[in-house]
Write a protein that holds these residues in place. Structure first.
Motif, PDB file in Angstrom:
ATOM      1  N   ILE A   6      32.378  27.004 130.712  1.00 24.42           N
ATOM      2  CA  ILE A   6      32.720  25.577 131.038  1.00 24.42           C
ATOM      3  C   ILE A   6      34.011  25.661 131.634  1.00 24.42           C
ATOM      4  CG2 ILE A   6      30.835  24.660 129.948  1.00 24.42           C
ATOM      5  CD1 ILE A   6      33.124  23.739 127.884  1.00 24.42           C
ATOM      6  N   GLU A   7      34.276  24.790 132.643  1.00 26.19           N
ATOM      7  CA  GLU A   7      35.674  24.873 132.951  1.00 26.19           C
ATOM      8  C   GLU A   7      36.535  23.997 132.045  1.00 26.19           C
ATOM      9  OE1 GLU A   7      38.205  22.676 136.885  1.00 26.19           O
ATOM     10  OE2 GLU A   7      36.267  22.420 136.750  1.00 26.19           O
ATOM     11  N   MET A   8      37.830  24.856 131.590  1.00 29.08           N
ATOM     12  CA  MET A   8      38.479  24.222 130.527  1.00 29.08           C
ATOM     13  C   MET A   8      39.654  23.228 131.191  1.00 29.08           C
ATOM     14  SD  MET A   8      37.051  25.054 127.790  1.00 29.08           S
ATOM     15  CE  MET A   8      35.794  26.131 127.448  1.00 29.08           C
ATOM     16  N   ASN A   9      39.631  22.370 131.700  1.00 27.67           N
ATOM     17  CA  ASN A   9      40.496  21.387 132.362  1.00 27.67           C
ATOM     18  C   ASN A   9      41.024  20.625 131.114  1.00 27.67           C
ATOM     19  OD1 ASN A   9      38.541  19.320 132.250  1.00 27.67           O
ATOM     20  ND2 ASN A   9      37.844  20.031 134.036  1.00 27.67           N
ATOM     21  N   ASP A  10      41.995  19.824 131.440  1.00 30.24           N
ATOM     22  CA  ASP A  10      42.466  18.920 130.305  1.00 30.24           C
ATOM     23  C   ASP A  10      41.535  17.982 129.984  1.00 30.24           C
ATOM     24  OD1 ASP A  10      44.876  19.798 130.766  1.00 30.24           O
ATOM     25  OD2 ASP A  10      45.800  18.364 132.233  1.00 30.24           O
ATOM     26  N   ALA A  11      40.254  17.536 130.718  1.00 33.01           N
ATOM     27  CA  ALA A  11      39.446  16.359 130.239  1.00 33.01           C
ATOM     28  C   ALA A  11      38.636  17.078 128.989  1.00 33.01           C
ATOM     29  CB  ALA A  11      38.653  16.089 131.517  1.00 33.01           C
ATOM     30  N   SER A  44      43.829  26.055 124.844  1.00 28.79           N
ATOM     31  CA  SER A  44      42.991  27.519 125.153  1.00 28.79           C
ATOM     32  C   SER A  44      41.874  27.849 124.774  1.00 28.79           C
ATOM     33  CB  SER A  44      44.124  28.754 124.430  1.00 28.79           C
ATOM     34  OG  SER A  44      45.619  28.244 125.154  1.00 28.79           O
ATOM     35  N   PRO A  45      40.774  26.642 125.132  1.00 28.01           N
ATOM     36  CA  PRO A  45      39.436  27.142 124.613  1.00 28.01           C
ATOM     37  C   PRO A  45      38.807  28.257 125.461  1.00 28.01           C
ATOM     38  CG  PRO A  45      39.643  24.976 125.691  1.00 28.01           C
ATOM     39  CD  PRO A  45      40.993  25.437 125.520  1.00 28.01           C
ATOM     40  N   THR A  46      37.945  29.065 124.999  1.00 27.98           N
ATOM     41  CA  THR A  46      37.068  29.915 125.870  1.00 27.98           C
ATOM     42  C   THR A  46      35.805  29.780 125.206  1.00 27.98           C
ATOM     43  OG1 THR A  46      37.642  31.472 124.141  1.00 27.98           O
ATOM     44  CG2 THR A  46      39.152  31.400 126.083  1.00 27.98           C
ATOM     45  N   GLY A  47      34.721  30.284 126.135  1.00 29.49           N
ATOM     46  CA  GLY A  47      33.515  30.442 125.736  1.00 29.49           C
ATOM     47  C   GLY A  47      32.469  29.388 126.449  1.00 29.49           C
ATOM     48  N   ILE A  48      31.372  29.504 125.823  1.00 33.01           N
ATOM     49  CA  ILE A  48      30.467  28.647 126.501  1.00 33.01           C
ATOM     50  C   ILE A  48      30.249  27.404 125.616  1.00 33.01           C
ATOM     51  CG2 ILE A  48      29.105  30.494 127.592  1.00 33.01           C
ATOM     52  CD1 ILE A  48      27.175  30.431 125.154  1.00 33.01           C
ATOM     53  N   SER A  99      36.766  27.121 115.953  1.00 31.57           N
ATOM     54  CA  SER A  99      35.545  27.206 116.719  1.00 31.57           C
ATOM     55  C   SER A  99      34.765  26.063 116.420  1.00 31.57           C
ATOM     56  CB  SER A  99      34.813  28.366 116.333  1.00 31.57           C
ATOM     57  OG  SER A  99      33.658  28.688 117.314  1.00 31.57           O
ATOM     58  N   LEU A 100      34.074  25.513 117.397  1.00 29.71           N
ATOM     59  CA  LEU A 100      33.353  24.509 117.535  1.00 29.71           C
ATOM     60  C   LEU A 100      31.931  25.222 118.246  1.00 29.71           C
ATOM     61  CD1 LEU A 100      32.564  21.484 117.340  1.00 29.71           C
ATOM     62  CD2 LEU A 100      33.360  21.001 119.742  1.00 29.71           C
ATOM     63  N   GLU A 101      30.839  24.967 117.487  1.00 30.01           N
ATOM     64  CA  GLU A 101      29.461  25.551 117.550  1.00 30.01           C
ATOM     65  C   GLU A 101      28.662  24.329 117.772  1.00 30.01           C
ATOM     66  OE1 GLU A 101      26.066  28.054 115.555  1.00 30.01           O
ATOM     67  OE2 GLU A 101      27.948  27.919 114.495  1.00 30.01           O
ATOM     68  N   PHE A 102      27.683  24.309 118.935  1.00 32.45           N
ATOM     69  CA  PHE A 102      26.944  23.465 119.293  1.00 32.45           C
ATOM     70  C   PHE A 102      25.508  23.986 119.505  1.00 32.45           C
ATOM     71  CE2 PHE A 102      25.677  20.253 122.972  1.00 32.45           C
ATOM     72  CZ  PHE A 102      24.478  19.632 122.244  1.00 32.45           C
ATOM     73  N   SER A 103      24.718  24.000 118.124  1.00 37.26           N
ATOM     74  CA  SER A 103      23.267  24.471 118.062  1.00 37.26           C
ATOM     75  C   SER A 103      22.485  23.393 118.484  1.00 37.26           C
ATOM     76  CB  SER A 103      23.073  24.851 116.640  1.00 37.26           C
ATOM     77  OG  SER A 103      23.053  23.760 115.744  1.00 37.26           O
ATOM     78  N   PRO A 110      22.132  23.626 126.109  1.00 36.37           N
ATOM     79  CA  PRO A 110      23.129  22.440 126.853  1.00 36.37           C
ATOM     80  C   PRO A 110      24.094  23.211 127.579  1.00 36.37           C
ATOM     81  CG  PRO A 110      22.773  21.984 124.541  1.00 36.37           C
ATOM     82  CD  PRO A 110      22.110  23.512 124.845  1.00 36.37           C
ATOM     83  N   ASP A 111      24.543  22.716 128.764  1.00 35.91           N
ATOM     84  CA  ASP A 111      25.486  23.409 129.487  1.00 35.91           C
ATOM     85  C   ASP A 111      26.795  22.515 129.519  1.00 35.91           C
ATOM     86  OD1 ASP A 111      24.794  21.124 130.950  1.00 35.91           O
ATOM     87  OD2 ASP A 111      23.844  22.109 132.658  1.00 35.91           O
ATOM     88  N   THR A 112      26.906  21.601 128.570  1.00 35.92           N
ATOM     89  CA  THR A 112      28.037  20.946 128.473  1.00 35.92           C
ATOM     90  C   THR A 112      28.240  20.291 127.131  1.00 35.92           C
ATOM     91  OG1 THR A 112      29.703  19.238 129.302  1.00 35.92           O
ATOM     92  CG2 THR A 112      27.368  18.712 129.221  1.00 35.92           C
ATOM     93  N   LEU A 113      29.372  19.975 126.534  1.00 40.65           N
ATOM     94  CA  LEU A 113      29.636  19.484 125.342  1.00 40.65           C
ATOM     95  C   LEU A 113      29.003  17.813 125.243  1.00 40.65           C
ATOM     96  CD1 LEU A 113      33.022  20.386 124.365  1.00 40.65           C
ATOM     97  CD2 LEU A 113      31.004  21.401 123.314  1.00 40.65           C
TER      98      LEU A 113
END
Length: 130
Positions: A6-11, A44-48, A99-103, A110-113
């Protein structure tokens, strides 16, 4: 299914911070003050969307006494109230959020938080889905 970053922008960073604060602030838990302070510095989040890792300001006080994963989870619901999954917060051995996991419990990952208004924080161990 291919991993979609996902795009890691300010939002998105603000959404991650808001989700973490909503979860931590929902109950009186050990090191709550330290965890909320850390959440305000997530960067600096990274991942899906289903497994994000991030950095926090390590000059802040660590959250000693907090279990890993945190005993606060959040159910994720659709606008209609159907289960989408659960959020889990992870803390490293030094007491810092990382880390934040979304099971998910739906067919497609899911393709977004989720938005904050889609979560219901819960106190206690992770929910077992049936």
């Amino acid at each position: 299914m291919e991993d979609v970053m996902i795009e890691m922008n300010d939002a998105m960073i603000l959404r991650i911070r808001s989700l973490v604060v909503a979860m931590v602030n929902a109950f009186d838990i050990p090191a709550q003050r330290e965890l909320i302070a850390q959440a305000a510095t997530i960067h600096s989040p990274t991942g899906i969307p289903t497994m994000l890792e991030f950095q926090v300001d390590r000059s802040l006080e660590p959250a000693h006494g907090s279990p890993n994963p945190l005993d606060v989870t959040a159910e994720v619901k659709t606008a209609e109230g159907k289960d989408l999954g659960m959020l889990v917060l992870w803390i490293d051995a030094e007491g810092y959020l990382y880390s934040l996991e979304f099971s998910w419990v739906v067919d497609d990952r899911p393709d977004t938080l989720p938005r904050v208004d889609q979560i219901i924080p819960r106190l206690g161990p992770s929910k077992t889905w049936t």
